[in-house]
Design a protein around this motif. Structure first.
Motif, PDB file in Angstrom:
ATOM      1  N   ALA A 210      80.241  34.490  45.651  1.00 48.76           N
ATOM      2  CA  ALA A 210      79.613  33.172  45.744  1.00 48.76           C
ATOM      3  C   ALA A 210      79.464  32.580  44.348  1.00 48.76           C
ATOM      4  O   ALA A 210      79.229  33.297  43.376  1.00 48.76           O
TER       5      ALA A 210
ATOM      6  N   ILE B  69      77.436  29.416  42.261  1.00 52.72           N
ATOM      7  CA  ILE B  69      76.433  28.356  42.229  1.00 52.72           C
ATOM      8  C   ILE B  69      76.441  27.713  40.844  1.00 52.72           C
ATOM      9  O   ILE B  69      76.915  28.309  39.870  1.00 52.72           O
TER      10      ILE B  69
ATOM     11  N   ARG C  92      78.865  33.147  39.110  1.00 56.27           N
ATOM     12  CA  ARG C  92      79.633  33.684  40.233  1.00 56.27           C
ATOM     13  C   ARG C  92      79.363  35.174  40.338  1.00 56.27           C
ATOM     14  O   ARG C  92      79.481  35.904  39.358  1.00 56.27           O
TER      15      ARG C  92
ATOM     16  N   ASN D 148      86.016  33.674  46.885  1.00 57.58           N
ATOM     17  CA  ASN D 148      84.911  32.751  47.150  1.00 57.58           C
ATOM     18  C   ASN D 148      84.723  32.552  48.652  1.00 57.58           C
ATOM     19  O   ASN D 148      85.691  32.345  49.391  1.00 57.58           O
TER      20      ASN D 148
ATOM     21  N   LEU E  87      76.533  26.078  47.597  1.00 58.70           N
ATOM     22  CA  LEU E  87      77.665  26.855  47.106  1.00 58.70           C
ATOM     23  C   LEU E  87      78.732  25.932  46.537  1.00 58.70           C
ATOM     24  O   LEU E  87      78.887  24.788  46.983  1.00 58.70           O
TER      25      LEU E  87
END
Length: 231
Positions: A161, A163, A171, A195, A228
Motif C-alpha cells: 500500500a 499513502i 509504501r 500495489n 490509497l
C-alpha cells in the motif's frame, strides 16, 4: 491514517486474527501462525543465473520467522506457498539453515502449501506438503480464487500500500482484506510488493469494506481505499 487498535486485530469471516508487523498472521484461538511467500533461497536462485544478490535472504527470513514463533509459540504453522523460490530451493539450502528450520518445526504441525514457484513438496525438510488446507473454518491456499470465498486466506500477490501525507510518500507491505477474505503480505526478505490498487486485485474484494492493513514501524495501520495511492 487510522491505527488498527493497539495490537492489529482484524476479523476474517468472523474469525479473529492478529496482524503481526513481521507479516505473519496469528489465530490465538487455534494456536495457528500463518506466513506467506518466504521465497527461501531466492539469492542463490539468482546467483545460478548470474545475477548476484547479497546472500543473506534465507538467514534474514528465518530469523524473522524465529522471532514470530518465539513470540506466539504456535502449535500449527502454515506457509502459504512460494516458501522456496524454486523447486530446488529446499535442496540448495545450506545445512545450518536446514537445522535452524528443523528446530523451528519441532513439536509443531507444519504445512507447506505448494505455490507457483515451488509446485512440488520440498525435499529434505520436515512438514506436510498440501495444495490447500481447511483449518479453523478457514481455507488456506497460495493463489486467491477469482470468485470471492468467505474465509479464504491466500498469498501470491505480495500486496503493498502507498499513502501520501504532507507531501511524503510511504509504501509498505500490507494485509489486504474486506472482512470476508484476506491476501497476505510476502514474508521473505527479498520480496517486492504489488500495489493493492493494481487491477490484479480489482475483482477479489468488496471495495466498500476493503482495507489495507499497512505494516508500520511500530504498529499496523488500517487504510481505506480513498486514502490509497497508485504506484
Amino acid at each position: 491514517m487510522m491505527p488498527l487498535g493497539i495490537n492489529g486485530r482484524i476479523r476474517i469471516a468472523g474469525r479473529e486474527a492478529l496482524c503481526d508487523r513481521s507479516g505473519a498472521l496469528w489465530f490465538a484461538d487455534h494456536s495457528l501462525l500463518v506466513v506467506s511467500d518466504l521465497h527461501l533461497e531466492k539469492g542463490s536462485a539468482f546467483a545460478r543465473r548470474g545475477s548476484f544478490l547479497p546472500p543473506y535472504d534465507t538467514a534474514t527470513t528465518l530469523l524473522r520467522l524465529a522471532v514470530a514463533i518465539e513470540q506466539y509459540q504456535p502449535k500449527v504453522v502454515v506457509s502459504l506457498g512460494d516458501s522456496f523460490h524454486d523447486g530446488w530451493g529446499s535442496e540448495r539450502m545450506p545445512d545450518p539453515f536446514r537445522a535452524q528450520l528443523a528446530d523451528l518445526q519441532k513439536g509443531r504441525d507444519w504445512y507447506w502449501i505448494t505455490g507457483n514457484h515451488d509446485p512440488d513438496a520440498p525435499k529434505g525438510v520436515c512438514g506436510e506438503s498440501v495444495t490447500e488446507i481447511a483449518l479453523a473454518g478457514l481455507i488456506f491456499r497460495h493463489e486467491p480464487t477469482l470468485v470471492s470465498i468467505a474465509g479464504e486466506i491466500a498469498g501470491h500477490l505480495h500486496p503493498g500500500a502507498r499513502i501520501v501525507q504532507r507531501g511524503r510518500s510511504v509504501r509498505r507491505r500490507c494485509f489486504a482484506g474486506d472482512g470476508r477474505r484476506l491476501v497476505m503480505p510476502a514474508f521473505g526478505a527479498f520480496t517486492g510488493t504489488l500495489n493493492v490498487l493494481d487491477r490484479a486485485y480489482r475483482n477479489l474484494f468488496d471495495w466498500s469494506s476493503f482495507r489495507a492493513h499497512m505494516m508500520g514501524d511500530a504498529r499496523i495501520y488500517t487504510i481505506a481505499p480513498t486514502n490509497l495511492h497508485p504506484g
